[in-house]
Every structure is written in structure tokens, then in C-alpha cells.
Write a protein that holds these residues in place. Sequence first.
Motif, PDB file in Angstrom:
ATOM      1  N   LYS A  51       0.546  -1.079  -0.228  1.00  0.00           N
ATOM      2  CA  LYS A  51      -0.184  -0.255   0.553  1.00  0.00           C
ATOM      3  C   LYS A  51       0.999   1.419   0.141  1.00  0.00           C
ATOM      4  O   LYS A  51       0.617   2.507   0.424  1.00  0.00           O
ATOM      5  CB  LYS A  51      -1.046  -0.276   0.869  1.00  0.00           C
ATOM      6  N   LEU A  52       2.030   1.613  -0.264  1.00  0.00           N
ATOM      7  CA  LEU A  52       3.271   2.154  -0.613  1.00  0.00           C
ATOM      8  C   LEU A  52       2.436   3.090  -1.506  1.00  0.00           C
ATOM      9  O   LEU A  52       1.675   2.991  -2.452  1.00  0.00           O
ATOM     10  CB  LEU A  52       3.813   2.042  -1.039  1.00  0.00           C
TER      11      LEU A  52
ATOM     12  N   GLU B 299      -0.221  -4.613   5.844  1.00  0.00           N
ATOM     13  CA  GLU B 299      -0.253  -3.718   4.329  1.00  0.00           C
ATOM     14  C   GLU B 299       0.838  -3.283   5.094  1.00  0.00           C
ATOM     15  O   GLU B 299       1.500  -2.415   6.085  1.00  0.00           O
ATOM     16  CB  GLU B 299      -1.411  -2.692   4.806  1.00  0.00           C
TER      17      GLU B 299
ATOM     18  N   ARG C 179       2.831   0.387   3.862  1.00  0.00           N
ATOM     19  CA  ARG C 179       2.205   1.791   3.992  1.00  0.00           C
ATOM     20  C   ARG C 179       4.058   2.331   3.971  1.00  0.00           C
ATOM     21  O   ARG C 179       5.039   2.131   4.747  1.00  0.00           O
ATOM     22  CB  ARG C 179       1.319   2.228   5.325  1.00  0.00           C
ATOM     23  N   GLN C 180       3.481   4.123   3.820  1.00  0.00           N
ATOM     24  CA  GLN C 180       4.761   4.794   4.529  1.00  0.00           C
ATOM     25  C   GLN C 180       5.260   4.876   5.263  1.00  0.00           C
ATOM     26  O   GLN C 180       6.189   4.546   5.558  1.00  0.00           O
ATOM     27  CB  GLN C 180       4.317   6.026   3.162  1.00  0.00           C
TER      28      GLN C 180
ATOM     29  N   HIS D  84      -0.730  -0.481  13.469  1.00  0.00           N
ATOM     30  CA  HIS D  84       0.480  -0.059  13.460  1.00  0.00           C
ATOM     31  C   HIS D  84       1.395  -0.907  14.467  1.00  0.00           C
ATOM     32  O   HIS D  84       0.894  -0.794  15.023  1.00  0.00           O
ATOM     33  CB  HIS D  84       0.993   1.140  13.706  1.00  0.00           C
TER      34      HIS D  84
END
Length: 152
Positions: free
Chosen positions: A41-42, A123, A125-126, A147
Motif C-alpha cells: 500500500k505504498l 499492509e 505503508r509509507q 500499526h
Amino acid sequence: MTLPFIKIFFLLLLITHDLDLSLAKKCTFFTPKYEIHVINKLPINTPQLKVHCASKDDEIANKYVAINEDLHWSFCESISLSTLYFCNFWWGPKNASITVFDDVIFCIHHGLYENLLHYCKWEVRQDGFYLEMHNTTAGNNTYFMDHDGDWS
């Protein structure tokens, strides 16, 4: 004396014959099937995400994962409940190594909520790594992404 032992031996041999548990062939009540999902999901127009996932016995992937691609696999948990899968990630100058499965109840030992669905959805992610949780406390029945790790 030896005849009952031989009968028990062959009975155990029949029961354990299908217990080759490397990557889900035939799971049983004692060795349930689990799925791991790692989704990129980047942001678009950023460096490619390289992922290497494995366990002690199985090499899962060592590849670039496209944006929104779902790298996934299934397996039968061992009778000893000792299965562990990890993934290494490289994204531009950042890298990380995380455990993606080591607990049949929470996906990972330090998980917050029970995993009722027998799959662990991650996921990338950034700002780090997120594990899907299912909250059933206080009458809630919701899914959310927690997270659970950061880039180095």
C-alpha cells in the motif's frame, strides 16, 4: 506383549501419514489452515518494494511486489504450534524485518485481538507495517489496521 505395540504403531502411522505440513496440502482439525497476506500500500511513483518471506522450512517469495499487489500463501499449522514466518522488506533506502506469523490466536505473539478468521493480513505503508485486527470487545464487531512496525 509385542502384538499390541505393533497395532498401536501402525495405528499411529496411519494417523500421522498425512502430516507433511509444509505449505498447506491437507490440513486437519489438529493442523488448521492459515493464510498470510502482505499487501503493498505504498504511494505510487516511489521506489519498488522488494520482499523476501520465508520460514525455517519454506522459501515463500523473494521478489518485487507491485502497488496494491497481494503476496499471499497458506499453510497448515504444525501440531507443536511452532510455525514462524518472517518477511524482510526493502523500499528505497529503508528496510525492515518483521514476523508475520508466530501465533495461532493473534497472528503474532504481541497481537491485541484474537484472529478469528485464520488469516493474517498485513499492509506495507509509507509509515510502517499494519496488521488487520478484529475487535469484538464491548459489543464491537469491527476490523481495523493496527500499526505494528516501522521502517529502519
